[in-house]
Scaffold this motif. Structure first.
Motif, PDB file in Angstrom:
ATOM      1  N   LYS A  18       0.801  -1.105  -0.015  1.00  0.00           N
ATOM      2  CA  LYS A  18       0.124   0.031   0.199  1.00  0.00           C
ATOM      3  C   LYS A  18       0.812   1.204  -0.046  1.00  0.00           C
ATOM      4  CE  LYS A  18      -3.941  -1.909   2.406  1.00  0.00           C
ATOM      5  NZ  LYS A  18      -4.894  -1.934   3.608  1.00  0.00           N
ATOM      6  N   ALA A  19       2.014   1.177   0.749  1.00  0.00           N
ATOM      7  CA  ALA A  19       2.763   2.482   0.972  1.00  0.00           C
ATOM      8  C   ALA A  19       3.588   2.560  -0.584  1.00  0.00           C
ATOM      9  CB  ALA A  19       3.885   2.148   1.987  1.00  0.00           C
ATOM     10  N   ARG A  22       0.853   4.072  -2.746  1.00  0.00           N
ATOM     11  CA  ARG A  22       0.866   5.601  -2.520  1.00  0.00           C
ATOM     12  C   ARG A  22       2.007   6.445  -3.082  1.00  0.00           C
ATOM     13  NH1 ARG A  22      -2.408   7.318   1.492  1.00  0.00           N
ATOM     14  NH2 ARG A  22      -0.556   8.701   2.376  1.00  0.00           N
ATOM     15  N   ILE A  25       1.714   6.702  -6.774  1.00  0.00           N
ATOM     16  CA  ILE A  25       0.677   7.701  -7.196  1.00  0.00           C
ATOM     17  C   ILE A  25       1.155   9.289  -6.868  1.00  0.00           C
ATOM     18  CG2 ILE A  25      -1.604   8.599  -6.393  1.00  0.00           C
ATOM     19  CD1 ILE A  25      -2.380   5.863  -6.112  1.00  0.00           C
ATOM     20  N   ALA A  26       1.954   9.342  -5.748  1.00  0.00           N
ATOM     21  CA  ALA A  26       2.542  10.640  -5.491  1.00  0.00           C
ATOM     22  C   ALA A  26       3.478  11.074  -6.748  1.00  0.00           C
ATOM     23  CB  ALA A  26       3.274  10.657  -4.034  1.00  0.00           C
ATOM     24  N   TYR A  60      -6.978   5.925  -1.991  1.00  0.00           N
ATOM     25  CA  TYR A  60      -5.593   6.457  -1.337  1.00  0.00           C
ATOM     26  C   TYR A  60      -5.688   7.752  -0.814  1.00  0.00           C
ATOM     27  CZ  TYR A  60      -3.719   1.797  -2.307  1.00  0.00           C
ATOM     28  OH  TYR A  60      -3.300   0.453  -2.137  1.00  0.00           O
ATOM     29  N   PHE A  61      -6.276   8.597  -1.534  1.00  0.00           N
ATOM     30  CA  PHE A  61      -6.092  10.033  -1.349  1.00  0.00           C
ATOM     31  C   PHE A  61      -7.498  10.868  -1.606  1.00  0.00           C
ATOM     32  CE2 PHE A  61      -1.865   8.579  -2.943  1.00  0.00           C
ATOM     33  CZ  PHE A  61      -1.276   9.022  -1.871  1.00  0.00           C
ATOM     34  N   CYS A  67      -2.184  13.833  -3.102  1.00  0.00           N
ATOM     35  CA  CYS A  67      -1.635  12.830  -3.819  1.00  0.00           C
ATOM     36  C   CYS A  67      -0.120  13.027  -3.459  1.00  0.00           C
ATOM     37  CB  CYS A  67      -1.751  12.674  -5.344  1.00  0.00           C
ATOM     38  SG  CYS A  67      -3.591  12.085  -5.740  1.00  0.00           S
ATOM     39  N   PRO A  70       3.038  11.802   0.347  1.00  0.00           N
ATOM     40  CA  PRO A  70       4.202  11.023   0.892  1.00  0.00           C
ATOM     41  C   PRO A  70       5.483  11.455   0.332  1.00  0.00           C
ATOM     42  CG  PRO A  70       2.274   9.997  -0.249  1.00  0.00           C
ATOM     43  CD  PRO A  70       1.917  11.183  -0.516  1.00  0.00           C
TER      44      PRO A  70
END
Length: 208
Positions: A18-19, A22, A25-26, A60-61, A67, A70
């Motif tokens: 998951k991290a 994220r 996506i960031a 997630y966001f 976004c 992270p």
């Protein structure tokens, strides 16, 4: 009698995965924001850049601006650990020497450009400030632990606020100073280290 039905569908993602999603996506969001602006970027575009649906992005966001979080929140744990290891009677900047000596970050989005966008994009500015706001209690806990003070003592909270503001100012000034496209990664990293050392030196008297 019927057999119990097993779980169907994809297995749940691990926290590590998951991290990683994220962060992917960031990175995609930052690249799009820099290339075409925040207003022109959609959740669908961010998802496409990562290979996921817009629905996954929103899972997630809550917003497209969030976004980037992270990438803005990296280093909080390292700073807290350094504060706990800060030895009495030693300059504060020495506690962070190991941070400056780490290997350069792998190629990725231009975080300096992202920070410059936080000066003109209210949504990104709000995410940046909130990231620092939420980091402050972690710094206060580390300073309280280092000083042997109770959690409800005001002094670590004030010290954390001073340190937090100094670090934010240093990073923002660094982003402005390295805006030239000709700035090499090595030069940018050296400038960031210099800016953070200066900020730590300026706040050390109040934190001692």
């Amino acid at each position: 009698m019927t057999a119990a039905r097993g779980r169907t569908g994809r297995p749940p993602l691990s926290e590590e995965r998951k991290a990683a999603v994220r962060l992917e996506i960031a990175r995609a969001a930052v690249g799009l924001f820099i290339a075409q602006g925040v207003a022109a970027t959609t959740g669908e575009q961010i998802g496409q850049a990562v290979g996921v649906s817009a629905r996954t992005v929103w899972r997630y966001f809550p917003t497209k601006e969030s976004c980037v979080r992270p990438l803005l929140s990296t280093g909080v744990d390292a700073i807290s650990a350094a504060l706990r290891q800060w030895r009495p009677g030693r300059p504060l900047r020495e506690a962070f020497d190991h941070v400056w000596e780490t290997e350069p970050d792998p190629p990725g989005p231009d975080v300096g450009a992202l920070l410059r966008l936080t000066r003109t994009e209210p949504g990104l500015r709000a995410v940046w400030l909130r990231t620092h706001d939420e980091a402050e209690p972690a710094f206060a806990r580390a300073l309280a632990e280092r000083s042997g003070l109770p959690a409800d003592d005001m002094r670590p909270a004030v010290w954390a606020a001073m340190l937090n503001a100094a670090l934010r100012a240093a990073v923002e000034q660094h982003a402005q100073r390295t805006a030239d496209p000709g700035t090499t990664p090595a030069a940018a990293r050296a400038d960031l280290a210099d800016a953070l050392r200066t900020a730590l030196t300026l706040t050390e008297a109040g934190l001692s």
